[in-house]
Design a protein around this motif. Structure first.
Motif, PDB file in Angstrom:
ATOM      1  N   ALA A   4      -9.419 -83.063 -79.046  1.00  0.00           N
ATOM      2  CA  ALA A   4      -9.039 -84.368 -78.510  1.00  0.00           C
ATOM      3  C   ALA A   4      -8.139 -85.149 -79.456  1.00  0.00           C
ATOM      4  O   ALA A   4      -7.718 -86.255 -79.147  1.00  0.00           O
ATOM      5  N   GLY A   5      -7.832 -84.588 -80.621  1.00  0.00           N
ATOM      6  CA  GLY A   5      -6.974 -85.292 -81.570  1.00  0.00           C
ATOM      7  C   GLY A   5      -5.512 -85.022 -81.298  1.00  0.00           C
ATOM      8  O   GLY A   5      -5.145 -84.312 -80.362  1.00  0.00           O
ATOM      9  N   GLY A   6      -4.676 -85.587 -82.140  1.00  0.00           N
ATOM     10  CA  GLY A   6      -3.243 -85.376 -81.998  1.00  0.00           C
ATOM     11  C   GLY A   6      -2.701 -85.978 -80.714  1.00  0.00           C
ATOM     12  O   GLY A   6      -3.320 -86.827 -80.087  1.00  0.00           O
ATOM     13  N   PHE A   7      -1.532 -85.507 -80.301  1.00  0.00           N
ATOM     14  CA  PHE A   7      -0.909 -85.995 -79.071  1.00  0.00           C
ATOM     15  C   PHE A   7       0.099 -84.966 -78.588  1.00  0.00           C
ATOM     16  O   PHE A   7       0.356 -83.967 -79.254  1.00  0.00           O
ATOM     17  N   GLY A   8       0.610 -85.185 -77.404  1.00  0.00           N
ATOM     18  CA  GLY A   8       1.591 -84.257 -76.857  1.00  0.00           C
ATOM     19  C   GLY A   8       1.002 -82.877 -76.615  1.00  0.00           C
ATOM     20  O   GLY A   8      -0.056 -82.729 -75.997  1.00  0.00           O
ATOM     21  N   TYR A   9       1.665 -81.862 -77.143  1.00  0.00           N
ATOM     22  CA  TYR A   9       1.262 -80.479 -76.923  1.00  0.00           C
ATOM     23  C   TYR A   9       0.248 -79.979 -77.960  1.00  0.00           C
ATOM     24  O   TYR A   9      -0.118 -78.801 -77.948  1.00  0.00           O
ATOM     25  N   ASP A  10      -0.214 -80.832 -78.850  1.00  0.00           N
ATOM     26  CA  ASP A  10      -1.138 -80.412 -79.908  1.00  0.00           C
ATOM     27  C   ASP A  10      -2.352 -79.632 -79.397  1.00  0.00           C
ATOM     28  O   ASP A  10      -2.751 -78.644 -80.019  1.00  0.00           O
ATOM     29  N   PRO A  11      -2.985 -80.022 -78.267  1.00  0.00           N
ATOM     30  CA  PRO A  11      -4.186 -79.307 -77.840  1.00  0.00           C
ATOM     31  C   PRO A  11      -3.960 -77.850 -77.425  1.00  0.00           C
ATOM     32  O   PRO A  11      -4.930 -77.084 -77.344  1.00  0.00           O
ATOM     33  N   ILE A  12      -2.723 -77.453 -77.160  1.00  0.00           N
ATOM     34  CA  ILE A  12      -2.487 -76.066 -76.754  1.00  0.00           C
ATOM     35  C   ILE A  12      -1.679 -75.292 -77.793  1.00  0.00           C
ATOM     36  O   ILE A  12      -1.260 -74.158 -77.537  1.00  0.00           O
ATOM     37  N   PHE A  13      -1.500 -75.862 -78.975  1.00  0.00           N
ATOM     38  CA  PHE A  13      -0.727 -75.197 -80.025  1.00  0.00           C
ATOM     39  C   PHE A  13      -1.662 -74.691 -81.117  1.00  0.00           C
ATOM     40  O   PHE A  13      -2.421 -75.462 -81.698  1.00  0.00           O
ATOM     41  N   LEU A  14      -1.603 -73.383 -81.359  1.00  0.00           N
ATOM     42  CA  LEU A  14      -2.390 -72.747 -82.419  1.00  0.00           C
ATOM     43  C   LEU A  14      -1.458 -72.449 -83.586  1.00  0.00           C
ATOM     44  O   LEU A  14      -0.662 -71.505 -83.532  1.00  0.00           O
ATOM     45  N   PRO A  15      -1.512 -73.238 -84.658  1.00  0.00           N
ATOM     46  CA  PRO A  15      -0.603 -73.002 -85.785  1.00  0.00           C
ATOM     47  C   PRO A  15      -0.925 -71.696 -86.497  1.00  0.00           C
ATOM     48  O   PRO A  15      -2.097 -71.302 -86.599  1.00  0.00           O
ATOM     49  N   ASP A  16       0.094 -71.017 -86.979  1.00  0.00           N
ATOM     50  CA  ASP A  16      -0.115 -69.804 -87.767  1.00  0.00           C
ATOM     51  C   ASP A  16      -1.038 -70.123 -88.944  1.00  0.00           C
ATOM     52  O   ASP A  16      -0.883 -71.151 -89.619  1.00  0.00           O
ATOM     53  N   GLY A  17      -1.997 -69.228 -89.183  1.00  0.00           N
ATOM     54  CA  GLY A  17      -2.908 -69.401 -90.305  1.00  0.00           C
ATOM     55  C   GLY A  17      -4.159 -70.186 -89.982  1.00  0.00           C
ATOM     56  O   GLY A  17      -5.016 -70.361 -90.850  1.00  0.00           O
ATOM     57  N   TYR A  18      -4.275 -70.663 -88.742  1.00  0.00           N
ATOM     58  CA  TYR A  18      -5.447 -71.438 -88.340  1.00  0.00           C
ATOM     59  C   TYR A  18      -6.124 -70.801 -87.138  1.00  0.00           C
ATOM     60  O   TYR A  18      -5.492 -70.080 -86.358  1.00  0.00           O
ATOM     61  N   ALA A  19      -7.415 -71.095 -86.994  1.00  0.00           N
ATOM     62  CA  ALA A  19      -8.186 -70.587 -85.861  1.00  0.00           C
ATOM     63  C   ALA A  19      -8.500 -71.697 -84.865  1.00  0.00           C
ATOM     64  O   ALA A  19      -9.251 -71.488 -83.918  1.00  0.00           O
ATOM     65  N   ILE A  20      -7.934 -72.878 -85.077  1.00  0.00           N
ATOM     66  CA  ILE A  20      -8.147 -74.024 -84.196  1.00  0.00           C
ATOM     67  C   ILE A  20      -6.805 -74.642 -83.833  1.00  0.00           C
ATOM     68  O   ILE A  20      -5.800 -74.422 -84.521  1.00  0.00           O
ATOM     69  N   SER A  21      -6.813 -75.398 -82.755  1.00  0.00           N
ATOM     70  CA  SER A  21      -5.566 -76.004 -82.285  1.00  0.00           C
ATOM     71  C   SER A  21      -5.112 -77.128 -83.216  1.00  0.00           C
ATOM     72  O   SER A  21      -5.890 -77.642 -84.030  1.00  0.00           O
ATOM     73  N   ALA A  22      -3.861 -77.515 -83.058  1.00  0.00           N
ATOM     74  CA  ALA A  22      -3.329 -78.635 -83.834  1.00  0.00           C
ATOM     75  C   ALA A  22      -4.096 -79.921 -83.542  1.00  0.00           C
ATOM     76  O   ALA A  22      -4.206 -80.797 -84.404  1.00  0.00           O
ATOM     77  N   ALA A  23      -4.645 -80.033 -82.331  1.00  0.00           N
ATOM     78  CA  ALA A  23      -5.410 -81.222 -81.961  1.00  0.00           C
ATOM     79  C   ALA A  23      -6.770 -81.262 -82.627  1.00  0.00           C
ATOM     80  O   ALA A  23      -7.439 -82.305 -82.619  1.00  0.00           O
ATOM     81  N   GLU A  24      -7.210 -80.146 -83.199  1.00  0.00           N
ATOM     82  CA  GLU A  24      -8.500 -80.091 -83.881  1.00  0.00           C
ATOM     83  C   GLU A  24      -8.368 -80.209 -85.396  1.00  0.00           C
ATOM     84  O   GLU A  24      -9.376 -80.281 -86.105  1.00  0.00           O
ATOM     85  N   LEU A  25      -7.161 -80.210 -85.906  1.00  0.00           N
ATOM     86  CA  LEU A  25      -6.940 -80.355 -87.336  1.00  0.00           C
ATOM     87  C   LEU A  25      -7.129 -81.807 -87.761  1.00  0.00           C
ATOM     88  O   LEU A  25      -6.897 -82.728 -86.984  1.00  0.00           O
ATOM     89  N   THR A  26      -7.527 -82.013 -89.002  1.00  0.00           N
ATOM     90  CA  THR A  26      -7.638 -83.369 -89.516  1.00  0.00           C
ATOM     91  C   THR A  26      -6.248 -83.957 -89.735  1.00  0.00           C
ATOM     92  O   THR A  26      -5.261 -83.228 -89.874  1.00  0.00           O
ATOM     93  N   ALA A  27      -6.190 -85.264 -89.782  1.00  0.00           N
ATOM     94  CA  ALA A  27      -4.909 -85.937 -90.005  1.00  0.00           C
ATOM     95  C   ALA A  27      -4.310 -85.521 -91.343  1.00  0.00           C
ATOM     96  O   ALA A  27      -3.090 -85.345 -91.458  1.00  0.00           O
ATOM     97  N   SER A  28      -5.139 -85.329 -92.356  1.00  0.00           N
ATOM     98  CA  SER A  28      -4.616 -84.972 -93.678  1.00  0.00           C
ATOM     99  C   SER A  28      -3.966 -83.596 -93.663  1.00  0.00           C
ATOM    100  O   SER A  28      -2.928 -83.373 -94.305  1.00  0.00           O
ATOM    101  N   VAL A  29      -4.555 -82.652 -92.903  1.00  0.00           N
ATOM    102  CA  VAL A  29      -3.962 -81.315 -92.799  1.00  0.00           C
ATOM    103  C   VAL A  29      -2.642 -81.394 -92.042  1.00  0.00           C
ATOM    104  O   VAL A  29      -1.629 -80.808 -92.445  1.00  0.00           O
ATOM    105  N   LYS A  30      -2.628 -82.121 -90.923  1.00  0.00           N
ATOM    106  CA  LYS A  30      -1.383 -82.257 -90.158  1.00  0.00           C
ATOM    107  C   LYS A  30      -0.297 -82.940 -90.977  1.00  0.00           C
ATOM    108  O   LYS A  30       0.876 -82.555 -90.920  1.00  0.00           O
ATOM    109  N   ASN A  31      -0.674 -83.954 -91.747  1.00  0.00           N
ATOM    110  CA  ASN A  31       0.311 -84.665 -92.551  1.00  0.00           C
ATOM    111  C   ASN A  31       0.897 -83.794 -93.651  1.00  0.00           C
ATOM    112  O   ASN A  31       1.936 -84.122 -94.221  1.00  0.00           O
ATOM    113  N   ARG A  32       0.221 -82.680 -93.933  1.00  0.00           N
ATOM    114  CA  ARG A  32       0.723 -81.747 -94.938  1.00  0.00           C
ATOM    115  C   ARG A  32       1.520 -80.602 -94.319  1.00  0.00           C
ATOM    116  O   ARG A  32       2.523 -80.158 -94.881  1.00  0.00           O
TER     117      ARG A  32
END
Length: 200
Positions: A152-180
């Motif tokens: 439920a975090g992030g915005f836009g397409y974050d809930p359906i985007f799985l970044p390389d190196g992660y097992a969770i969506s961009a919407a599930e990452l913490t703000a500090s991880v996304k900001n990095r």
């Protein structure tokens, strides 16, 4: 102008972007005074992320008389030839409904297996000075499109985007991880030295 008294207009009316960019820039430019842009929205009729970012930065610099930064970003899906790309915000129509955009993209990829759902977020961060000086930097965040939304975090397409190196969506990452790690973080990290050079 010294970095600790820098005043820069941020050319967006998107409150999420204002918050995110302030968090990204603050640690690298202590004391930077980022002012939200309150002027009219320019017509984004460019054909690339860079053109649209510069259109917005120029408009904010002209309106405020300050150095202005802007970004243009979107998601690019390999199997769709890089679409939605610059049309990400209005993929499902002119209403710019992020939920509908997300659902349409999932529908378009419904029969595509995960191994063929490679995608990346792209962000171009642009700087325009009132004297006409312009620069831009591109950042990309590679990953894949999930088969269903998660988080439920992030915005836009974050809930359906799985970044390389992660097992969770961009919407599930913490703000500090996304900001990095995000495309926006990478683009603005690249723009920081330019800001220091031109405004320091």
């Amino acid at each position: 102008m010294r970095a600790d008294t820098m005043r820069v207009a941020l050319a967006t009316h998107n409150a999420h972007k204002v918050d995110e960019l302030r968090r990204i820039l603050a640690p690298q430019l202590p004391g930077v005074d980022v002012l939200a842009y309150d002027g009219p929205e320019p017509v984004e009729d460019g054909t690339t992320f860079a053109e649209n970012a510069l259109i917005k930065a120029r408009a904010a610099a002209a309106h405020t008389g300050l150095p202005a930064i802007a970004d243009d970003s979107g998601i690019c899906v390999d199997i769709l030839g890089g679409s939605p790309g610059i049309f990400s915000a209005r993929w499902s129509g002119p209403a710019r409904d992020s939920g509908e955009n997300l659902r349409l993209l999932l529908w378009q990829l419904a029969d595509v297996p995960l191994e063929h759902r490679a995608a990346h977020f792209t962000c171009v961060a642009a700087l325009a000075l009132p004297d006409g000086t312009e620069r831009f930097v591109t950042g990309e965040w590679p990953g894949r499109i999930l088969t269903e939304a998660a988080g439920a975090g992030g915005f836009g397409y974050d809930p359906i985007f799985l970044p390389d190196g992660y097992a969770i969506s961009a919407a599930e990452l913490t703000a500090s991880v996304k900001n990095r790690d995000s495309h926006r973080a990478r683009a603005f990290d690249g723009l920081v030295p330019v800001l220091r050079e031109l405004l320091g």
